[in-house]
Design an enzyme around this catalytic site. Structure first.
Site, short mmCIF file in Angstrom:
data_model
loop_
_atom_site.label_atom_id
_atom_site.label_comp_id
_atom_site.label_asym_id
_atom_site.label_seq_id
_atom_site.Cartn_x
_atom_site.Cartn_y
_atom_site.Cartn_z
N TYR A 49 0.83 -1.22 0.00
CA TYR A 49 0.00 0.00 0.00
C TYR A 49 0.86 1.26 0.00
CZ TYR A 49 -4.12 -2.85 0.16
OH TYR A 49 -5.09 -3.75 -0.20
N VAL A 86 -10.34 3.77 -4.44
CA VAL A 86 -9.62 4.21 -3.24
C VAL A 86 -8.67 5.37 -3.54
CG1 VAL A 86 -9.84 1.96 -2.10
CG2 VAL A 86 -7.81 2.43 -3.49
N ASP A 87 -8.60 5.77 -4.81
CA ASP A 87 -7.75 6.91 -5.16
C ASP A 87 -8.43 8.22 -4.73
OD1 ASP A 87 -9.36 8.16 -7.35
OD2 ASP A 87 -9.02 6.25 -8.35
N HIS A 102 -14.90 1.66 -0.38
CA HIS A 102 -13.83 0.69 -0.09
C HIS A 102 -12.61 1.34 0.54
CE1 HIS A 102 -15.80 -2.01 -3.37
NE2 HIS A 102 -16.34 -2.19 -2.19
N CYS A 130 -0.65 5.99 16.18
CA CYS A 130 -1.90 6.73 16.02
C CYS A 130 -1.76 8.09 16.69
CB CYS A 130 -3.04 5.94 16.65
SG CYS A 130 -4.57 6.89 16.76
ZN LIG Z 1 -5.84 5.25 17.88
#
Ligand SMILES: [Zn+2]
Length: 237
Positions: A49, A86-87, A102, A130
């Site tokens: 990815y 997904v672009d 998606h 995150c």
């Molecule tokens: Zn998180």
């Protein structure tokens, strides 16, 4: 209600796993697009990815993306713009309200708290954390085979609130557009191939003509003027 697929971005040079015969730059397609593959080797899937995100950087929206952005501007709050892609080419063309069924290539997602954040075209770092909860359980934001697609609820919302369906460059192999089309009196299908649809459903030859009011047998960019005429005629009536 607009629902688009790979055919919308094909003329911008975006390829999908369907263009690759099982192998994509030496990555096994099933491994990088499935939850089993993700569980087996997260580093491999992440590098795949990362490469796709990088590939996207120099891609430009085509006339069809630009036309959809124009529609959104002309008919504010009247359009559901759903895409299986997904672009980010609809956004690059100026769309503000895109529903990505998606997922999105330019975002990452936290598996601990579900936070999604934009990373543009950058690679996911090995120690990526995150920004909200600092978890290291971070992944790409593309829906894989074998997992739920929460945005699908928007399909039903769009069906109940719309009077015109526009399906662009979607083969119907992932999302079956025939039952969707059957909910609409007014519909437009834009796709260069008739056979693609028939083979995926195995239904008799006339089914496109039975289920769609208009069929533009062209690529998305090539169909733009005819498509826009039909849409504007309907919207301005
Ligand atoms: Zn998180």
């Amino acid at each position: 209600m607009i629902i688009s697929g790979a055919g919308l971005s094909a003329e911008s040079g975006i390829k999908t796993f369907r263009d690759h015969d099982g192998l994509w730059e030496n990555y096994d397609v099933m491994q990088v697009c499935s939850t089993q593959g993700w569980e087996a080797d997260r580093d491999l899937v992440t590098s795949f990815y990362n490469a796709r995100r990088k590939d996207l950087e120099d891609k430009e929206p085509n006339d069809a993306h630009i036309a959809l952005a124009r529609l959104e501007k002309k008919y504010p709050n009247k359009i559901y713009n759903l895409t299986q892609n997904v672009d980010n080419l609809l956004e690059k063309a100026g769309c503000k309200e895109v529903i990505h069924l998606h997922g999105t290539l330019t975002d990452l997602r936290c598996e601990s708290c579900d936070h999604v954040w934009d990373v543009g075209y950058s690679s996911q770092a090995e120690d990526e954390t995150c920004p909200r909860c600092e978890s290291t359980e971070v992944r790409h934001n593309v829906v894989m085979f074998g997992e739920a697609a929460p945005a699908y609820s928007k399909i039903y919302e769009a069906i109940s609130n719309s009077q015109l369906l526009i399906a662009i460059g979607t083969s119907g192999q992932v999302i079956d557009i025939v039952p969707i089309a059957s909910e609409f009196k007014h519909s437009i299908l834009v796709n260069p191939k008739r056979e693609e649809h028939m083979s995926s459903f195995g239904i008799h030859n006339n089914y496109i003509d039975e289920h769609f009011e208009h069929f533009l047998q062209k690529g998305a960019g090539e169909a733009v003027n005819d498509m826009m005429d039909l849409i504007e005629e309907f919207m301005d009536a």
